[in-house]
Structure formats: C-alpha cells, structure tokens
Design a protein around this motif. Structure first.
Motif, PDB file in Angstrom:
ATOM      1  N   TYR A 394       5.378 -30.260  37.954  1.00 33.97           N
ATOM      2  CA  TYR A 394       4.107 -29.547  37.796  1.00 33.97           C
ATOM      3  C   TYR A 394       4.272 -28.051  38.052  1.00 33.97           C
ATOM      4  O   TYR A 394       3.678 -27.227  37.357  1.00 33.97           O
ATOM      5  CB  TYR A 394       3.019 -30.163  38.694  1.00 33.97           C
ATOM      6  N   LYS A 395       5.106 -27.715  39.061  1.00 33.11           N
ATOM      7  CA  LYS A 395       5.341 -26.284  39.342  1.00 33.11           C
ATOM      8  C   LYS A 395       6.006 -25.623  38.133  1.00 33.11           C
ATOM      9  O   LYS A 395       5.660 -24.510  37.742  1.00 33.11           O
ATOM     10  CB  LYS A 395       6.244 -26.127  40.574  1.00 33.11           C
ATOM     11  N   ASP A 398       3.491 -25.128  35.350  1.00 28.98           N
ATOM     12  CA  ASP A 398       2.579 -24.014  35.648  1.00 28.98           C
ATOM     13  C   ASP A 398       3.287 -22.676  35.480  1.00 28.98           C
ATOM     14  O   ASP A 398       2.705 -21.716  34.973  1.00 28.98           O
ATOM     15  CB  ASP A 398       2.070 -24.109  37.096  1.00 28.98           C
ATOM     16  N   LYS A 421      -5.389 -28.165  32.680  1.00 26.14           N
ATOM     17  CA  LYS A 421      -5.112 -26.724  32.786  1.00 26.14           C
ATOM     18  C   LYS A 421      -6.257 -25.948  33.423  1.00 26.14           C
ATOM     19  O   LYS A 421      -6.351 -24.737  33.243  1.00 26.14           O
ATOM     20  CB  LYS A 421      -4.848 -26.152  31.388  1.00 26.14           C
ATOM     21  N   HIS A 423      -6.783 -24.989  36.440  1.00 29.68           N
ATOM     22  CA  HIS A 423      -6.317 -23.925  37.340  1.00 29.68           C
ATOM     23  C   HIS A 423      -5.679 -22.784  36.551  1.00 29.68           C
ATOM     24  O   HIS A 423      -5.792 -21.621  36.906  1.00 29.68           O
ATOM     25  CB  HIS A 423      -5.345 -24.496  38.376  1.00 29.68           C
ATOM     26  N   LEU A 424      -5.025 -23.133  35.433  1.00 26.86           N
ATOM     27  CA  LEU A 424      -4.400 -22.081  34.624  1.00 26.86           C
ATOM     28  C   LEU A 424      -5.463 -21.259  33.889  1.00 26.86           C
ATOM     29  O   LEU A 424      -5.340 -20.046  33.745  1.00 26.86           O
ATOM     30  CB  LEU A 424      -3.413 -22.699  33.624  1.00 26.86           C
TER      31      LEU A 424
END
Ligand SMILES: Cc1cc2nc3c(=O)[nH]c(=O)nc-3n(C[C@H](O)[C@H](O)[C@H](O)COP(=O)(O)OP(=O)(O)OC[C@H]3O[C@@H](n4cnc5c(N)ncnc54)[C@H](O)[C@@H]3O)c2cc1C
Length: 461
Positions: A394-395, A398, A421, A423-424
C-alpha cells in the motif's frame, strides 16, 4: 422498522421479482473487481425503468437508507461496494440502445454494455469512441459515473469528452434532464459533466446521449519491443510530440509481457518493455503512417517491430495488451491497481520511478497502460497474508500516486476514487487548492444529497 420489514415494503413497492434478498445474492453484490473491499447490502433492487429508480430513491430518502448504484461491478476502486449496508441498485436490465446516425449520437440506457453500444454503432459504419479494457461487460452508467476511458484514450479521452446529455434521478426521486443532445451547448453550469465522474454520490444516471465517431476505413497495428523501458516511454512521447495521432498507444513493461506470454503463448521475446500502436485512415495512407511510427520506434532503439494489417494477426497482437489484466491478476492472489496520469513529457520519469519504488519496498510492481494519454496502471502484487507485505504494497502504491502528482500529473486517471484513493484525492486537492476544494466538493454533495444516502463512504469520508 427492522430490516425484514423494510425489504417487505420494498417488494410491495417494486414487485418481488425486482428485489433480491437471499444471502447468496447479497454476497455476490458485496464485491467489485478490486476484491479487496466488501460489504453486505440489505437488499438488491433490479431496476427496469426510470420509474423503478424514482420509486426506490423516494423510498430510500423517506427511510434514510443508502443507495449504491451498480453497473457490472468492474470497478477496481471499491466504487459500488455497499460499505455500511444499504440497497444496491442494479441497472443492468435498463439496456436499450438507439443509434441516431444522422445526428452523430447514440442514446443508451445506463445498463447497456459498452461493447453492445459499440456493436450497434458499427452497424451504421460508426463506432463508440470510449473502450475500457472491461468493455465486454462494463456498462455505460458505470463508465460515465467513473468517467472511464480506455484504449482509444490517446485520441478520444474519457466519457466526459463524448457526453452530450443525460437523464439523472436525484435522491428523493426528482428526474432531471441535463445537457442537450447536440455537439455544442452553453447551458449555464454544466451539471451533466458534474454527474459524470461523481461515482454515484450525487444521483443515479438512467440514460445518456453520447457522441459517436466514424469507423476508420483501414487499420494498422504495430508492436515494438525495447531493451530499455525508458526508451519505450520516450518513443510514446516522441509520437505525441511530432503530432502523430494514433488511435491506440499502449505501454507494457517486462513483468506484463512475461505474464501475458505465459498465459497466451504469443512468442513474445524477452524485453524490458513494448509499445502497441494502432494507426487508422484511408487505405492509401496506412502504409505511410505505419512507416512513420516504425521510424520513431527504431529511432528509440526498438530491437523488434511487428506490423499487422490483416485482422486475424491484428487480433493476435492485441492480446498482448488486452490480456494484461487477467494475466497479471493470475500472478498474485491480491493485486492493488494504481491509475496515475502524468504529463506526456514525464512518461520516462514515471516509468523509472515505478521500478525504483518497487526496489525500495521489495515488492513486485508491473506497469501497463494507455500511456499515449499519460495514463499508466500499476499492479502491485501481494503474495501472502503477511501484514508487513500488505503495508509495503500500500505504501508503494501511494508513493507512485504522489510521484505522479509531483510530476504535475494526477493519482487518479480513469478508474474512479471509490474507497481506494480517498486519501490520495484529499492530498492531491490540498496540494492544488488547500482545504477549499474538498470543502466545496462536500458542499456540492450536500446540495444534491442532504441526507448523505447516495453511495456513502466513496470519494471522501
Ligand atoms: C479487466 C478490467 C479492465 C479495466 N479496464 C479499464 C479501462 O481500460 N479503462 C477504464 O476507465 N476502466 C477500466 N476498468 C475499470 C472499470 O471497468 C470501469 O471503471 C468501468 O467502466 C465501470 O463500469 P461498471 O458498469 O462495471 O460500473 P461499476 O463497477 O458497477 O460502478 C462503478 C461506479 O459507478 C457507480 N455507478 C454505476 N452505475 C451508475 C449509474 N447508473 N448511475 C450513477 N452511478 C453509477 C457505482 O456506484 C460505482 O461507484 C477495468 C476493470 C477491469 C476489471
């Protein structure tokens, strides 16, 4: 009122045939193609007409129950997941299609499948310009709601670029006809364009009128292989920079090529990357166009260039790209699919960044996509239940999104924000306009949907 009473009322309202509430039905409608997200709806409603949708949205507003519109469920971002229960609204039975070739448009109901729309257009010597790789099943409504694009994105962009008008049902059951079925319109705030890409969070799209384009007289397909992935990316940039206008321009990295070859046995040579291009035009011009593209590939050190104009051979070559999703999905039990877009001049940078990030996190990341419009999909593989591996994956995903933003691009191109997405999106909008933009979006949501019942938990919390 308890759950079973609500379901009973729904059946009275719409008819028993249109309401599913068996455990196995609810299970199936709890997933999309991302696989990583799931939920369990209270019930599933199959709408056959706008009137059904109106009745359901009145009922849902009255009882404050979430409604989650659903097409074919091919979302890769958790878009149609019934996160906290609610009613899944399946629109696939609303699938009428009417081509108006004289006016250069097609009118389709939300549940019509993209390929079916395309097939109808082809009967008249036209085609539907937008073709997601999921077009065999993806619906017009779902693709509009995600503002999806596809293989022909380098030329035709996404659904918003072909959208002229739409019918939409708002929470509470109000029906709006937005836009106008003509090629030019200036009708104040362009609300049809706002509903497109809103991922079912503002209302339910029931039908739309969309532009169609003429079928090319002749097609040529070119598949070029490179020993350096950045050379492949530079070749794509050069094609666009020289003003060449491909119908399709796709990138595939080494992991993708190996995965595709192991499934489809195409005889693909070992390579760092490949580029697939479709050129189109009149019969007399195809040879010249093919040569122009071939020259660009050779200039950028392609070590093998295959060319096809025969339909059977073109189909065979196309598998190298169209088979990428299924082939890559076989490599790992879980795959996180990224969906970034960068300025065309930054394609080599993002291709390099994906490899660097893959090394940094010790995780396999394949890159493939409609790079002719700057869009690249990354497949981050997860092979175990190890918490550490999931976190690294996941990191890494992102970080790729953030690099795309830093390069002047976006972390979200065509698959939608969904749950994946959020948070993105927040990060990207903050970078562009501080807090204001996301707050404005939330205000718009409240205006359309004061009770917050349309596809809650998607786009933003
Ligand atoms: C193998 C594969 C390849 C893919 N390739 C591409 C590609 O090349 N390009 C691309 O853009 N995408 C691609 N996708 C992603 C996905 O297919 C598209 O986003 C697709 O167009 C979604 O359509 P759907 O009918 O499956 O919608 P769903 O997945 O059912 O829903 C998508 C979103 O739209 C909302 N929605 C659905 N119908 C309506 C409606 N009538 N009114 C309001 N909201 C609605 C849902 O709530 C959800 O938020 C791919 C997916 C897969 C599995």
């Amino acid at each position: 009122m308890n759950s079973s009473e609500l379901v009973g009322r729904l059946k009275d309202l719409l008819g028993v045939d249109k309401v599913l509430s068996e455990v196995e039905d609810l299970y199936v409608y709890g997933y999309d193609s991302s696989i990583t997200y799931s939920g369990t709806p209270l019930a599933v409603v199959r709408a056959y007409s706008t009137e059904d949708v109106v009745k359901l949205l009145r009922f849902a507003e009255e009882h404050s129950i979430p409604v989650i519109p659903r097409g074919a469920g091919t979302s890769l971002a958790g878009g149609p997941i019934p996160l906290n229960g609610g009613i899944v609204l399946d629109l696939k039975a609303m699938n009428k299609i009417k081509v108006n070739v004289d006016d250069g448009v097609v009118e389709a109901e939300a549940g019509a499948m993209v390929d079916e729309v395309d097939k109808e257009c082809r009967k008249y010597g036209f085609m539907f310009p937008i073709d997601p790789a999921s077009s065999e099943v993806a619906t017009i409504g779902g693709t509009l709601a995600n503002d999806g694009g596809g293989m022909r994105g380098a030329r035709y962009g996404t659904m918003r670029n072909v959208l002229l008008s739409m019918e939409v049902v708002l929470p509470g059951g109000k029906v709006l006809n937005l836009g106008s079925p003509v090629y030019k319109q200036a009708l104040g705030y362009e609300l049809a364009q706002l509903i497109a890409g809103s991922e079912g969070t503002l209302g339910v799209i029931t039908r739309a009128t969309l532009k169609i384009v003429p079928l090319p007289e002749r097609l040529g397909r070119i598949l070029a292989f490179f020993n350096d992935a950045e050379d492949a990316a530079r070749a794509i940039f050069t094609i666009r920079r020289r003003g060449l206008n491909p119908l399709v321009l796709e990138f595939m990295d080494d992991i993708t090529l190996q995965a595709v070859d192991s499934v489809y046995k195409l005889g693909i040579p070992p390579a760092a990357a490949a580029v697939l291009a479709d050129v189109d035009g009149y019969a007399e011009s195809i040879g010249r166009l093919i040569n122009m593209f071939k020259n660009v590939f050779v200039e950028h050190n392609a070590f093998k260039v295959d060319v096809a104009t025969d339909p059977k051979e073109m189909d065979r070559i196309y598998v190298a790209r169209k088979g990428a999703y299924p082939a890559l999905s076989r490599l790992y039990p879980v795959v996180i699919i990224g969906d970034i877009c960068v300025p065309l001049s930054k394609l080599p940078n993002i291709v390099r960044a994906v490899k660097d990030i893959s090394k940094k996190y010790g995780i396999t990341i394949a890159a493939v996509g409609h790079a002719g419009d700057g869009n690249l999909h990354t497949f981050t593989g997860i092979s175990s239940l190890s918490r550490d591996e999931w976190e690294r994956a996941y990191k890494a995903n992102d970080e790729i999104g953030l690099v795309a933003i830093e390069l002047g691009g976006s972390a979200s191109a065509e698959h939608g924000i969904g749950m994946q997405k959020k948070h993105l999106l927040k990060r990207e909008l903050e970078i562009r306009s501080g807090e204001h933009l996301i707050e404005l979006m939330k205000d718009i949501k409240k205006l359309f949907d004061p009770k917050g019942i349309m596809n809650p938990g998607k786009l933003f919390d």
